[in-house]
Every structure is written in structure tokens, then in C-alpha cells.
Design a protein around this motif. Structure first.
Motif, mmCIF file in Angstrom:
data_model
loop_
_atom_site.group_PDB
_atom_site.id
_atom_site.type_symbol
_atom_site.label_atom_id
_atom_site.label_comp_id
_atom_site.label_asym_id
_atom_site.label_seq_id
_atom_site.Cartn_x
_atom_site.Cartn_y
_atom_site.Cartn_z
ATOM 1 N N VAL A 87 0.833 -1.202 0.000
ATOM 2 C CA VAL A 87 0.000 0.000 0.000
ATOM 3 C C VAL A 87 0.873 1.259 0.000
ATOM 4 O O VAL A 87 0.597 2.229 -0.714
ATOM 5 C CB VAL A 87 -0.953 -0.005 1.217
ATOM 6 C CG1 VAL A 87 -1.594 1.365 1.402
ATOM 7 C CG2 VAL A 87 -2.032 -1.072 1.035
ATOM 8 N N ILE A 88 1.947 1.236 0.789
ATOM 9 C CA ILE A 88 2.862 2.382 0.827
ATOM 10 C C ILE A 88 3.516 2.591 -0.534
ATOM 11 O O ILE A 88 3.672 3.726 -1.005
ATOM 12 C CB ILE A 88 3.926 2.176 1.925
ATOM 13 C CG1 ILE A 88 3.284 2.294 3.307
ATOM 14 C CG2 ILE A 88 5.062 3.197 1.782
ATOM 15 C CD1 ILE A 88 4.192 1.862 4.444
ATOM 16 N N MET A 89 3.901 1.489 -1.196
ATOM 17 C CA MET A 89 4.505 1.608 -2.525
ATOM 18 C C MET A 89 3.535 2.253 -3.515
ATOM 19 O O MET A 89 3.917 3.110 -4.314
ATOM 20 C CB MET A 89 4.922 0.227 -3.039
ATOM 21 C CG MET A 89 6.047 -0.450 -2.275
ATOM 22 S SD MET A 89 7.602 0.472 -2.280
ATOM 23 C CE MET A 89 7.614 1.106 -0.599
ATOM 24 N N THR A 90 2.265 1.854 -3.463
ATOM 25 C CA THR A 90 1.262 2.439 -4.353
ATOM 26 C C THR A 90 1.043 3.914 -4.026
ATOM 27 O O THR A 90 0.872 4.746 -4.929
ATOM 28 C CB THR A 90 -0.063 1.669 -4.247
ATOM 29 O OG1 THR A 90 0.174 0.286 -4.504
ATOM 30 C CG2 THR A 90 -1.088 2.193 -5.244
ATOM 31 N N ALA A 91 1.062 4.241 -2.745
ATOM 32 C CA ALA A 91 0.919 5.641 -2.338
ATOM 33 C C ALA A 91 2.093 6.478 -2.850
ATOM 34 O O ALA A 91 1.910 7.628 -3.288
ATOM 35 C CB ALA A 91 0.815 5.739 -0.817
ATOM 36 N N LEU A 92 3.294 5.910 -2.823
ATOM 37 C CA LEU A 92 4.465 6.617 -3.352
ATOM 38 C C LEU A 92 4.313 6.865 -4.851
ATOM 39 O O LEU A 92 4.694 7.930 -5.357
ATOM 40 C CB LEU A 92 5.736 5.813 -3.095
ATOM 41 C CG LEU A 92 6.342 5.864 -1.694
ATOM 42 C CD1 LEU A 92 7.587 4.985 -1.629
ATOM 43 C CD2 LEU A 92 6.696 7.299 -1.317
#
Length: 395
Positions: A87-92
Motif C-alpha cells: 500500500v505504501i509503494m502504491t501511495a508513493l
């Protein structure tokens, strides 16, 4: 194995395919975000008031950060739930796209590309290990094929759609179009991905230990030569088609569309053969890609022949990723995250190295030398795969 671990495994193994499809969309957006700037290089350079060469360098920044991120993500993430890492990767990626769309300088563009590189390296390093937890073992190859369908879709349409949108609503508008799709994907992942607790913390020592396995070290070497061979040719395909085949701009777009659409067949072939015949697939890939490359040199003056050879090459190119990731799931099932980190780093390094080698050969000896160099690298990859016995774990 603890009861809690059994429970977690049960949840993830029986989770719906919605999570797999959400990862497929994420792959499509990653590929689009990574390669769409190539088709918009000139208007981006004009918009920021810098040379096209500098914009090209800024675009390539993502590759270096992808290598770094793929090596450290499993260590840096520690025991953090893998759902939240994805999820953090997608947010980045979402932040990166917004930064590109609003960039007022080259420095902002480079920072945005660096963030995207972290997302690319981090996502791919974990993706195969996550797929292994989402579906039963007998469905892993099929799930990988579904995930890589996103790559095929983006490879087929990102460049032409990006170029079209750039002409209609400007290069900034083209990136703004991706923003709501990535935002939707972020919400989808939050809903669809089950909890994926980290089995154990990773360390640099674990990565080094993995490389001491002879079959894995040989596999990594084969991966490097396979992908380097592919991207030594692919990076400079446009100048070949323009100078040797002599295509018009319209024909060039059509040929790239043929290449991209062939990837859909590649995802089917990869999913079908990677399950029970992965070694045979890994043997066939570099041979066919190398022969297609040599075929282009010999008969690429004919547009129809060039289209046929590019379609064949495109099928193999997409199946290539599925094949090597399936090999990982079948032979590194005891350390999928560490193996994923290393294989993604190897792929990204090979892409950068192949592009650099191809460019050097092109500048000093011409496009023919570039394509011959690509074929030689593919031949070395085939020799490293060999009979395949030395790529298999023995215990």
C-alpha cells in the motif's frame, strides 16, 4: 509452525483473486508511469525549458533507485505487514505522478522519478512472494500470468496513449489522467489485500547466504544475461525501424502496438508452460529472442517480416518475466522475499547495463553491432541455463 502462522497461511491461501487483480492493475500503472515519459520526452523538455538529453537522464533515475530499493526493501520493512508495504509503494507512486504533473523544474522531476524507482523496486521485490501467499501452489503460475497481464496491457498502450493524450491535453494532463486510476488502485488494495504478516525479518546476511547456493547464483547470472540481451536490442528498436526498415511514424506506432499486443499471448504462454515446464521455457526464451533479433538484421527491411519477428519477440519478452518468477517460486520457496529482492535487482541492473551496452555499440559501430551484441548475450543466457539441472534445488 505455530497455530497463528497456520491461520495466517489459511487466510492468504484462500483469499479471493481480487487481490491478484489489484496487483495486476498496480503493475499496469507502474509500467505506464515508468515508460510513458519516453513518448512525451520532447514536450516535457520544452515545458521545463531544458534539453531532451537532461530529461532522458531524469527519466533513467528511476532505474537506479529501483535497484537500490529492491535490495533493501525486505530488510528495511522488517516485520511490517506486507499488505501495508505494498500500500505504501502504491501511495508513493501516486505522490510521484502528482509531482511529475506539477513539476516546475528538472530537480522536482528527478525527485519524482526517484520516488517512482523506490516504488518499482519495492513492489517487484515483494510481488512474487505475495502472490505465493495469495493462491495455492498449483495456481501460482496462473496468478503470475494474471499479474503480468497488467504489464502486457501497459506495454501495448502506455506509449501510444501517452503520446495521444500529450497532444490533446498536454504532457501534464497525460500524467493527471493516471492519478485517479492509481488512487482507485490504492483503495482497491486496502480492501482486497488480506493481512500479510512478515514471516521473519530479512537481513543483508540472508541475501548473501542465498547467493552462496550454486543453483541460485547460476540462475541470477542467467537472468542478468537474458534481460540484458533483451534490452540491448529493445532500447534501440526505434532507430533500427526508422533507419533499416524505413517505417513512417504511423507504421512505427503500428509496429510497437503489434509488439505490445503480442505480450498478451506471452502472458498466456508463460502461465501455461511455467507451471510444469519452467526449465524448457527458460531454455526456449533466449534462443527465440536471439534468433528473432538476428532475423530482424537479415530481413528487417521488409515491414511485414519485421512485424512478424517483433510479434514473436514480444511473446517471449512477456513470458520471460513469468518464467523466471515461476522458477523462483519452485526453487526458492523457503526464502521468496530475499530471492525476489535479488532477482529484481538483477533484472533492473541488466536493463540498465543492456541499454548502456547497446548505446555504446550503436555510437561506435552502428545498429547492426547493437543487435549482434544482444544476440550474443542471449546465447550466453542459453548456455547458463543449459540442461536446467544446475538451476534446480537438490534438497
Amino acid at each position: 509452525m505455530t497455530a497463528q502462522h497456520l491461520s495466517n497461511d489459511s487466510v492468504t491461501k484462500t483469499s479471493t483473486w481480487g487481490a491478484v487483480f489489484s496487483m495486476s492493475l498496480c503493475v499496469a500503472m507502474l509500467i505506464a508511469a515508468e515508460f510513458m515519459p519516453v513518448s512525451l520526452l520532447t514536450p516535457i523538455a520544452d515545458g521545463l525549458g531544458v534539453s531532451a538529453g537532461k530529461i532522458g537522464q531524469a527519466i533513467s533515475v528511476s532505474g537506479f533507485f529501483a535497484v537500490a530499493a529492491s535490495l533493501v526493501i525486505t530488510t528495511a520493512a522488517g516485520r511490517l505487514n506486507r499488505k501495508w508495504v505494498l500500500v505504501i509503494m502504491t501511495a508513493l507512486m501516486l505522490v510521484s505522478l502528482i509531482m511529475v504533473a506539477t513539476a516546475s523544474s528538472l530537480a522536482v522531476l528527478m525527485l519524482a522519478r526517484a520516488l517512482l524507482g523506490i516504488c518499482i523496486g519495492g513492489f517487484w521485490a515483494l510481488a512474487t512472494a505475495v502472490i505465493m501467499r495469495l493462491v495455492p501452489p498449483e495456481r501460482t503460475a496462473a496468478a503470475l500470468a494474471v499479474m503480468y497481464t497488467g504489464q502486457a496491457f501497459a506495454a501495448a498502450f502506455a506509449a501510444p496513449v501517452g503520446s495521444y493524450l500529450g497532444g490533446v491535453i498536454g504532457w501534464r494532463g497525460a500524467f493527471w489522467v493516471l492519478v485517479p486510476i492509481v488512487a482507485f488502485n490504492l483503495v482497491w488494495q486496502l480492501i482486497a489485500l488480506p493481512s500479510l504478516p512478515a514471516a521473519q525479518g530479512q537481513s543483508i546476511r540472508a541475501l548473501i547466504s542465498l547467493l552462496r547456493r550454486p543453483y541460485f547464483a547460476r540462475g541470477i547470472a542467467a537472468v542478468i544475461f537474458t534481460f540484458a540481451g533483451a534490452f540491448t536490442m529493445f532500447t534501440y528498436l526505434r532507430p533500427f525501424l526508422e533507419t533499416v526498415t524505413g517505417v513512417t511514424v504511423t507504421e512505427l506506432s503500428q509496429l510497437f502496438l503489434v509488439l505490445g499486443c503480442a505480450g498478451f499471448l506471452g502472458t498466456w504462454a508463460g502461465g501455461k508452460f511455467a507451471d510444469g515446464q519452467v526449465i524448457r521455457l527458460l531454455q526456449v526464451l533466449p534462443v527465440v529472442m536471439g534468433l528473432a533479433t538476428i532475423g530482424l538484421l537479415g530481413f528487417g527491411q521488409l515491414v511485414v517480416v519485421a512485424a512478424l519477428l517483433l510479434a514473436i519477440w514480444g511473446v517471449m519478452n512477456t513470458a520471460m518475466s513469468i518464467g523466471w518468477m515461476a522458477w523462483l517460486t519452485q526453487n526458492l520457496d523457503d526464502a521468496p522475499e530475499a530471492a525476489g529482492s535479488l532477482i529484481v535487482a538483477a533484472i533492473q541492473t541488466a536493463i540498465l547495463g543492456g541499454a548502456a551496452l547497446g548505446g555504446t555499440l550503436l555510437d561506435h559501430f552502428g545498429i547492426g553491432a547493437t543487435f549482434i551484441g544482444s544476440a550474443i548475450l542471449s546465447a550466453i543466457a542459453f548456455l547458463l541455463v543449459g540442461s536446467g539441472q544446475r538451476l534446480l534445488k537438490t534438497t
